[in-house]
Design an enzyme around this catalytic site. Structure first.
Site, PDB file in Angstrom:
ATOM      1  N   GLU A 125      61.655 -40.926   9.926  1.00  0.00           N
ATOM      2  CA  GLU A 125      62.003 -40.141   8.684  1.00  0.00           C
ATOM      3  C   GLU A 125      62.757 -38.620   9.170  1.00  0.00           C
ATOM      4  O   GLU A 125      62.943 -37.785   7.876  1.00  0.00           O
ATOM      5  CB  GLU A 125      60.374 -39.063  10.018  1.00  0.00           C
ATOM      6  CG  GLU A 125      59.587 -39.861  10.404  1.00  0.00           C
ATOM      7  CD  GLU A 125      58.703 -40.583   8.840  1.00  0.00           C
ATOM      8  OE1 GLU A 125      58.528 -39.995   8.097  1.00  0.00           O
ATOM      9  OE2 GLU A 125      58.717 -41.121   8.096  1.00  0.00           O
ATOM     10  N   HIS A 134      56.788 -47.117  -1.434  1.00  0.00           N
ATOM     11  CA  HIS A 134      56.799 -48.196  -0.223  1.00  0.00           C
ATOM     12  C   HIS A 134      57.065 -49.358  -0.209  1.00  0.00           C
ATOM     13  O   HIS A 134      57.292 -50.076   0.185  1.00  0.00           O
ATOM     14  CB  HIS A 134      56.269 -47.775   1.003  1.00  0.00           C
ATOM     15  CG  HIS A 134      55.583 -46.594   1.802  1.00  0.00           C
ATOM     16  ND1 HIS A 134      54.500 -45.847   0.751  1.00  0.00           N
ATOM     17  CD2 HIS A 134      56.186 -45.633   2.423  1.00  0.00           C
ATOM     18  CE1 HIS A 134      55.228 -44.066   1.539  1.00  0.00           C
ATOM     19  NE2 HIS A 134      55.956 -44.420   2.778  1.00  0.00           N
TER      20      HIS A 134
END
Length: 547
Positions: free
Chosen positions: A362, A449
């Site tokens: 992240e 993703h």
């Protein structure tokens, strides 16, 4: 995230990474000795970026700012175009890479970013552009009202099942140049919450002449997972009298806050009268905080010691972390607007998403945002996600934590699928049931993703090579599209090449073909055009069918 239906079908694959750790984190103990940890190569290639002091970095920015008019003229920009300096990177051999945004008649140009590469002598060696289109608009007067763009953006947010969608940023006039012919457009940002409780920052680009939607992307980049034990580790904290806080002054002042299941605000800074944080159980609220603080410091150290990068923005300033977000929130996310990491507690508030992979992945979204700014949609979005997988994996290997040895599996500890399988595989991405092993003309239509699999596979091949092998007790068997054999150059060199490409050659619109060019340029700068490393980059891209 614009693919809400995919997230509902398989929540775990609509997020970025996850291998987490809920552990007893004792400030006086170590998982691994400093001697066992990978360190920066003392003989870094001359073409690698160097760490700059704040004064040196500011000086380079000031020089670029002073030369804006001359640079714009040398680039052949039109009279209504102006450059805005975003960042400057300097290599060990003196080469300077200056990244610019552009404006047109005072309007931001989305997809107008470019990088000027200048030799030590001051000669321009090349320019990398997000768009090669000529900027020339017939009119700066919209044919549709801003209210129409606002209505369209709200409608799209509702279609994605956003909760309480509201206009976070009123439509602003921009020039859209990221694809096709540059046009006058509106950019509207919708706030509220996505359908899984993640804050919403849906950016919608609307043609100001026709009202047609040109592009949309999600400004909040997410990850998911459950926790695992990281073991006992050292944490950097601050003491004031008899009180301690989770403040890391040695890493830019990073702080860890408790949201206590709220969904907004900063929360309360963790503070207590002793320096032992958490007890390894979720019943102790400080356990998740200790994991988050550990992940943040390992990510900082990874970037510092591997690339000489001084924090996410390379300015010595630390982000901050928030834990215990929402109620049973099965996600974690980076938000560039607050410059912070946020972690949910998982299903039933039983498994906080505070982990090395989560932190590394992240926070790497923050690095991407402050360098290439890869658009979070299409092929550039897949590259954005893969970049975070790549550097999140790098953080895991760097940390050298015996409870979670480095591997090329994403989410291998969390059993998110219920059958003991990982969330993603870098050696053969399709093993997760959805990710792409190889490039195709439709890969950009997949959720980011899934499309990230192409770059993840490339990175594995470049690092370890094709075929069967066992690394840290994990068995891999990586194929190539054409059946060719790829010999890896090692993860350390592969990381250097990807970071170099990200920071000096990738732009907001970089696709897989551009990524191939950028990594080849990076390999040339670092190791030479005739080097084994350059040839390995070629072979690895060929292995995933990017030519």
């Amino acid at each position: 995230m614009t693919h809400g239906n995919i997230r509902h079908q398989r929540t775990t694959l609509a997020v970025a990474t996850a291998v987490a750790a809920a552990a007893a984190l004792l400030s006086t103990s170590l998982t691994a000795s400093a001697a066992a940890r990978p360190t920066a190569d003392a003989a870094r290639p001359a073409g690698a970026p160097v760490g700059l002091s704040a004064a040196a970095h500011t000086g380079l920015l000031r020089n670029a700012q002073a030369e804006l008019a001359g640079t714009a003229k040398a680039l052949g920009l039109g009279s209504q175009e102006k450059l805005v300096v975003k960042d400057v990177v300097k290599d060990g051999n003196g080469t300077v890479h200056t990244r610019y945004e552009r404006t047109y008649a005072g309007l931001p140009v989305l997809g107008g970013d470019l990088i000027v590469h200048t030799s030590k002598s001051g000669r321009t060696e090349g320019v990398t552009r997000a768009s090669k289109a000529t900027l020339k608009l017939a009119s700066l007067t919209p044919r549709i009202a801003a209210a129409t763009a606002r209505k369209q953006a709200l409608s799209l947010a509702k279609k994605d099942r956003s909760a309480k969608p509201a206009v976070d940023r009123a439509p602003r006039k921009v020039v859209w140049a990221a694809s096709g012919k540059p046009v006058l457009a509106y950019e509207t940002v919708i706030g509220g919450f996505q359908d899984d409780g993640t804050p919403n920052q849906l950016h919608v680009i609307t043609d100001a002449a026709t009202g047609k939607k040109l592009f949309q992307y999600q400004g909040i980049e997410t990850g998911v997972g459950n926790t695992q034990y990281s073991g006992k580790v050292d944490l950097a904290t601050a003491q004031s009298g008899s009180s301690y806080t989770l403040t890391d002054d040695s890493r830019g002042g990073h702080k860890t806050y408790n949201l206590d299941h709220q969904q907004d605000g900063t929360g309360t800074l963790y503070s207590q009268d002793n320096d032992t944080w958490g007890d390894g159980t979720t019943s102790n609220a400080a356990t998740a905080a200790a994991d988050a603080a550990y992940g943040a410091q390992e990510t900082w150290d990874f970037y510092k010691n591997t690339f000489e990068r001084n924090g996410i923005k390379n300015d010595g300033v630390g982000a901050y972390s928030r834990v215990h977000y929402g109620d049973s929130y099965v996600n974690a996310f980076w938000d560039d607007s607050c410059f912070c990491m946020t972690y949910g507690d998982g299903s039933g508030n039983n498994d906080p998403l505070t982990a090395l992979d989560v932190a590394g992945h992240e926070m790497s979204h923050g690095v991407t945002s402050n360098t290439a700014g890869l658009e979070y949609s299409g092929e550039s979005g897949g590259l954005n996600e893969a970049t975070s997988d790549i550097f999140g994996t790098g953080v895991e290997f760097y940390a050298n934590n015996s409870s979670d040895p480095g591997d090329y599996l994403i989410g291998e500890k969390i059993d998110i699928n219920g059958d003991g399988t990982p969330l993603r595989y870098m050696d053969k991405p399709s093993k997760d049931g959805g990710s792409a092993d190889y490039w195709s003309s439709s890969v950009g239509d997949q959720d980011v993703h899934y499309s990230s699999g192409v770059a993840n596979h490339f990175f594995y091949l470049l690092s370890e090579g094709s075929g069967a092998k066992t690394i840290n007790g994990v068995d891999y068997d990586s194929p190539t599209k054409d059946g060719s054999t790829v010999t890896g150059i090692g993860r350390d060199k592969a990381l250097q090449i990807w970071y170099k490409a990200l920071t000096t050659y990738f732009t907001s619109t970089t696709d897989y073909a551009d990524a191939r060019k950028g990594t080849l340029s990076a390999a040339t700068d670092l190791y030479g055009a005739d080097s084994a490393e350059y040839k390995a980059v070629e072979a690895a891209w060929t292995g995933v069918d990017v030519h």
